[in-house]
Write a protein that holds these residues in place. Structure first.
Motif, short mmCIF file in Angstrom:
data_model
loop_
_atom_site.label_atom_id
_atom_site.label_comp_id
_atom_site.label_asym_id
_atom_site.label_seq_id
_atom_site.Cartn_x
_atom_site.Cartn_y
_atom_site.Cartn_z
N THR A 97 0.82 -1.21 0.00
CA THR A 97 0.00 0.00 0.00
C THR A 97 0.86 1.26 0.00
O THR A 97 0.61 2.21 -0.76
N TYR A 98 1.86 1.30 0.86
CA TYR A 98 2.75 2.46 0.94
C TYR A 98 3.43 2.71 -0.42
O TYR A 98 3.50 3.85 -0.89
N GLN A 99 3.89 1.63 -1.06
CA GLN A 99 4.57 1.80 -2.34
C GLN A 99 3.62 2.33 -3.41
O GLN A 99 4.01 3.15 -4.25
N SER A 100 2.35 1.90 -3.38
CA SER A 100 1.36 2.44 -4.32
C SER A 100 1.19 3.94 -4.12
O SER A 100 1.08 4.71 -5.08
N ALA A 101 1.16 4.36 -2.84
CA ALA A 101 1.02 5.78 -2.54
C ALA A 101 2.25 6.56 -3.02
O ALA A 101 2.12 7.67 -3.55
N VAL A 102 3.44 5.98 -2.84
CA VAL A 102 4.68 6.63 -3.30
C VAL A 102 4.65 6.81 -4.82
O VAL A 102 4.98 7.88 -5.35
N LEU A 103 4.24 5.76 -5.54
CA LEU A 103 4.17 5.84 -7.00
C LEU A 103 3.19 6.92 -7.43
O LEU A 103 3.45 7.69 -8.37
N ALA A 104 2.04 7.00 -6.74
CA ALA A 104 1.06 8.03 -7.07
C ALA A 104 1.62 9.42 -6.79
O ALA A 104 1.40 10.36 -7.56
N GLY A 105 2.36 9.55 -5.69
CA GLY A 105 2.98 10.84 -5.38
C GLY A 105 3.99 11.26 -6.44
O GLY A 105 4.06 12.44 -6.82
N ASN A 106 4.75 10.27 -6.94
CA ASN A 106 5.71 10.56 -8.01
C ASN A 106 4.99 11.02 -9.28
O ASN A 106 5.45 11.92 -9.99
#
Length: 285
Positions: A97-106
């Motif tokens: 989940t955290y990595q999905s949020a990071v990708l969206a932030g990028n």
């Protein structure tokens, strides 16, 4: 005028009324019962989930939100000029989940739509929730992004979590322990006491025979882990209010409880911990 918005995911187990009061946005994980898919805390609430869990032979599976699902929320919030986003999520050691949020932030930055400050809670359930709630309150009080990020780090460092799992069968079905251990544990009425370590990993602190002894052991662990006697308490349970009340009573007998709240563990957390789980989330003073 600049504003700060807080985003989290459904595993934070923040009650809907609290999210609405503080303007906290929530991106749901998914629960899969065979061919049926539900949105955690949106199309499947805790009460219905626990009824379904005990009546279904197959263990439900869970899945994280996609980056696009996070992106939809971030873009909507960013439509208001000057909005800054802090997004706080389930431990990266437990979910993507955290990595999905990071990708969206990028993706937000690449499209020049604004910066998203994505935070790994290194925790689960109200270990995330306490961070999101504190961040939302601080934002409302006018604190800066940097001040809120520091606040999150400080709370995360001192927060204590104790989970008392009622049965080992869900840990076994989820691949956390072997079948022989689960059968033996059930025969001996072994109650595992779990926590989340500094790396955001679920760790077994102890295994005690019988619920009453296990709760007494939690008090001993708290007395060793918490330097003072005063604390703020959140009690959580997975369809087991009686055990939650018992745990609360023991804590109140041994500590100065300045505030107490109750929450129900949501479907995603409940799918892995199992019904009957009780937990104490503690912020020392």
């Amino acid at each position: 005028m600049s504003s700060i918005r807080i985003v989290t995911d459904s595993t934070a187990d923040i009650p809907l009324a609290v999210r609405e009061e503080l303007g906290i946005e929530m991106v749901p994980l998914k629960i899969h019962f065979g061919s049926e898919t539900f949105l955690d805390a949106v199309t499947l609430q805790s009460a219905s989930f626990y009824e379904k869990l005990v009546s279904t032979a197959a263990l439900p599976t869970t899945s994280q939100p996609s980056p696009l699902e996070f992106m939809e929320v971030y873009k909507r919030l960013a439509e208001e000029p000057g909005t800054q986003i802090i997004s706080i999520h389930l431990s990266s050691a437990l979910s993507g989940t955290y990595q999905s949020a990071v990708l969206a932030g990028n993706m937000m930055e690449e499209e020049k739509l604004g910066k998203v400050n994505v935070v790994d809670s290194l925790s689960a359930s109200y270990g995330i929730g306490v961070l999101a709630v504190a961040a939302a309150k601080a934002a409302r009080e006018g604190h800066s992004v940097e001040q809120i990020l520091t606040l999150i780090q400080n709370i995360r460092k001192d927060y204590k979590i104790y989970f008392l799992v009622d049965t080992l069968s869900y840990l076994q079905k989820g691949g956390r322990i072997g079948k022989a251990s689960a059968v033996l544990g059930s025969l001996l009425s072994i109650k595992p006491i779990l926590s989340i370590d500094k790396d955001g990993v679920v760790a077994a602190i102890d295994k005690v025979r019988g619920q009453r002894k296990a709760m007494a052991r939690i008090i001993e662990l708290m007395q060793a882990d918490i330097p003072g006697k005063a604390l703020h308490l959140v009690i959580a349970h997975a369809n087991n209010l009686e055990a939650a009340d018992q745990l609360r009573g023991l804590i109140e007998d041994n500590f100065e409880v300045l505030s107490v709240e109750y929450i129900i563990l949501g479907p995603v957390i409940g799918a892995h911990a199992g019904p009957g789980t009780s937990a104490a989330f503690i912020k020392p003073v």
